[in-house]
Design a protein around this motif. Structure first.
Motif, mmCIF file in Angstrom:
data_model
loop_
_atom_site.group_PDB
_atom_site.id
_atom_site.type_symbol
_atom_site.label_atom_id
_atom_site.label_comp_id
_atom_site.label_asym_id
_atom_site.label_seq_id
_atom_site.Cartn_x
_atom_site.Cartn_y
_atom_site.Cartn_z
ATOM 1 N N GLU A 181 0.806 -1.218 0.000
ATOM 2 C CA GLU A 181 0.000 0.000 0.000
ATOM 3 C C GLU A 181 0.841 1.271 0.000
ATOM 4 O O GLU A 181 0.398 2.311 -0.496
ATOM 5 N N ASN A 182 2.044 1.223 0.582
ATOM 6 C CA ASN A 182 2.845 2.446 0.660
ATOM 7 C C ASN A 182 4.112 2.417 -0.179
ATOM 8 O O ASN A 182 4.847 3.408 -0.225
ATOM 9 N N VAL A 183 4.393 1.305 -0.858
ATOM 10 C CA VAL A 183 5.650 1.189 -1.590
ATOM 11 C C VAL A 183 5.760 2.237 -2.693
ATOM 12 O O VAL A 183 6.852 2.708 -3.011
ATOM 13 N N GLY A 184 4.621 2.647 -3.268
ATOM 14 C CA GLY A 184 4.668 3.638 -4.333
ATOM 15 C C GLY A 184 5.230 4.962 -3.868
ATOM 16 O O GLY A 184 6.128 5.525 -4.504
ATOM 17 N N GLU A 185 4.723 5.480 -2.750
ATOM 18 C CA GLU A 185 5.203 6.778 -2.290
ATOM 19 C C GLU A 185 6.621 6.688 -1.746
ATOM 20 O O GLU A 185 7.384 7.661 -1.821
ATOM 21 N N ILE A 186 7.001 5.531 -1.226
ATOM 22 C CA ILE A 186 8.382 5.373 -0.764
ATOM 23 C C ILE A 186 9.336 5.357 -1.958
ATOM 24 O O ILE A 186 10.361 6.040 -1.972
ATOM 25 N N ALA A 187 9.006 4.596 -2.976
ATOM 26 C CA ALA A 187 9.868 4.527 -4.162
ATOM 27 C C ALA A 187 9.961 5.876 -4.871
ATOM 28 O O ALA A 187 10.986 6.200 -5.475
ATOM 29 N N ALA A 188 8.908 6.678 -4.773
ATOM 30 C CA ALA A 188 8.887 7.985 -5.432
ATOM 31 C C ALA A 188 9.888 8.965 -4.842
ATOM 32 O O ALA A 188 10.149 10.021 -5.427
ATOM 33 N N THR A 189 10.486 8.647 -3.691
ATOM 34 C CA THR A 189 11.508 9.512 -3.105
ATOM 35 C C THR A 189 12.806 9.461 -3.899
ATOM 36 O O THR A 189 13.698 10.286 -3.672
ATOM 37 N N GLY A 190 12.934 8.504 -4.787
ATOM 38 C CA GLY A 190 14.163 8.372 -5.567
ATOM 39 C C GLY A 190 15.146 7.369 -5.024
ATOM 40 O O GLY A 190 16.280 7.263 -5.522
ATOM 41 N N VAL A 191 14.737 6.596 -4.019
ATOM 42 C CA VAL A 191 15.634 5.560 -3.501
ATOM 43 C C VAL A 191 15.878 4.499 -4.572
ATOM 44 O O VAL A 191 15.048 4.281 -5.456
ATOM 45 N N ALA A 192 17.029 3.843 -4.490
ATOM 46 C CA ALA A 192 17.381 2.838 -5.487
ATOM 47 C C ALA A 192 16.640 1.529 -5.282
ATOM 48 O O ALA A 192 16.453 0.760 -6.226
ATOM 49 N N ALA A 193 16.204 1.265 -4.045
ATOM 50 C CA ALA A 193 15.580 -0.021 -3.734
ATOM 51 C C ALA A 193 14.683 0.125 -2.522
ATOM 52 O O ALA A 193 14.807 1.070 -1.739
ATOM 53 N N VAL A 194 13.774 -0.832 -2.378
ATOM 54 C CA VAL A 194 12.972 -0.959 -1.160
ATOM 55 C C VAL A 194 13.218 -2.345 -0.579
ATOM 56 O O VAL A 194 13.512 -3.299 -1.294
ATOM 57 N N HIS A 195 13.074 -2.409 0.732
ATOM 58 C CA HIS A 195 13.346 -3.629 1.490
ATOM 59 C C HIS A 195 12.100 -3.919 2.315
ATOM 60 O O HIS A 195 11.631 -3.064 3.062
ATOM 61 N N ALA A 196 11.544 -5.111 2.141
ATOM 62 C CA ALA A 196 10.307 -5.455 2.855
ATOM 63 C C ALA A 196 10.350 -6.910 3.279
ATOM 64 O O ALA A 196 10.923 -7.758 2.591
ATOM 65 N N SER A 197 9.706 -7.192 4.405
ATOM 66 C CA SER A 197 9.632 -8.570 4.880
ATOM 67 C C SER A 197 8.306 -9.231 4.549
ATOM 68 O O SER A 197 8.200 -10.460 4.613
ATOM 69 N N ALA A 198 7.271 -8.448 4.201
ATOM 70 C CA ALA A 198 5.975 -9.002 3.781
ATOM 71 C C ALA A 198 5.514 -10.118 4.723
ATOM 72 O O ALA A 198 5.174 -11.218 4.300
ATOM 73 N N LYS A 199 5.460 -9.803 6.007
ATOM 74 C CA LYS A 199 5.216 -10.840 7.006
ATOM 75 C C LYS A 199 3.729 -11.115 7.221
ATOM 76 O O LYS A 199 2.888 -10.251 7.063
ATOM 77 N N ARG A 200 3.452 -12.335 7.619
ATOM 78 C CA ARG A 200 2.165 -12.717 8.197
ATOM 79 C C ARG A 200 2.451 -13.532 9.448
ATOM 80 O O ARG A 200 3.541 -14.112 9.587
#
Length: 242
Positions: A181-200
């Motif tokens: 849900e928030n990866v779009g606005e985080i990536a829009a900052t210009g960072v080269a990568a995102v790191h997520a654990s996608a936990k349940r």
């Protein structure tokens, strides 16, 4: 496209990564503590997926100021991860309120040309601007950061500033609370990568207490949620995160 690093901590997570095919795996155990060094067998299993594996090397939970014995273990574990086929390692340490430059140099040497990421010890630095400059000079490939916040989405301006400061000399990878849900606005900052654990959370029950963090009763443990991991990848691939 913004790269996607999936943090996994168990064989089930490795299996999910083999199907979702993120750009790389960060491999660890005990994600609930921030992650510690995984076992040799788990490293071997992850390498077999042929997704690039970056092994977190952290000898214990808690803070990031290490004594000589702990530094020696970190360097030895970096070398072992590389021998087992890791494409990179994830390390970090602090000394006198700044980046532990000696530890980082030793880890880079032990990594023998593989990529080196400096982990979220970076977020505990009182001077992240100076810390980033130090890490550029040391020659790390990547810095994992939440921008100093509990969740990356709460520090979008800081992430944008770090990405700008890096000037392409080191990759800035945003992590902490990254979701589909928030990866779009985080990536829009210009960072080269995102790191997520996608936990349940998988519900479980302990009949006896095993320690202060594992009391008897209904409990649970975290593992990788495949639909969420796939949704993050799809969001990045579709351009929704650009």
């Amino acid at each position: 496209m913004t790269a996607f690093e999936l943090a996994v901590q168990d064989p089930a997570g490795v299996a999910v990564a083999s199907r979702v095919r993120p750009d790389r795996i960060e491999l660890c155990t005990a994600l609930s503590t921030g992650g510690v060094t995984p076992s040799a067998a788990l490293i071997d299993a992850a390498v077999e997926t042929e997704v690039p594996v970056h092994v977190l090397v952290r000898p214990r939970e808690g803070g990031f100021v290490y004594d000589a014995a702990e530094r020696a273990v970190i360097v030895a574990d970096v070398a072992d991860a590389v021998r087992r086929g890791a494409s990179g390692v994830v390390v970090g340490g602090l000394a006198r309120g700044a980046v532990d430059a000696d530890l980082v140099r030793r880890a880079i040497d032990a990594a023998d040309g593989r990529e080196v990421t400096f982990h979220r010890a970076f977020d505990t630095l009182p001077d992240r601007v100076g810390g980033l400059a130090d890490l550029v000079d040391l020659g790390v490939d990547r810095v994992l950061t939440s921008g100093g916040a509990s969740r990356a989405v709460e520090a979008l301006d800081e992430l944008s500033a770090l990405a700008s400061q890096s000037g392409g000399r080191v990759q800035i990878m945003a992590g902490a609370g990254v979701t589909s849900e928030n990866v779009g606005e985080i990536a829009a900052t210009g960072v080269a990568a995102v790191h997520a654990s996608a936990k349940r959370v998988v519900r479980d029950e302990l009949l006896v207490s095993l320690g202060s963090g594992a009391q008897a009763g209904v409990s649970g443990y975290a593992t990788t949620d495949e639909p969420e991991a796939q949704a993050i990848r799809d969001a990045l691939a579709s351009g929704a995160a650009l």
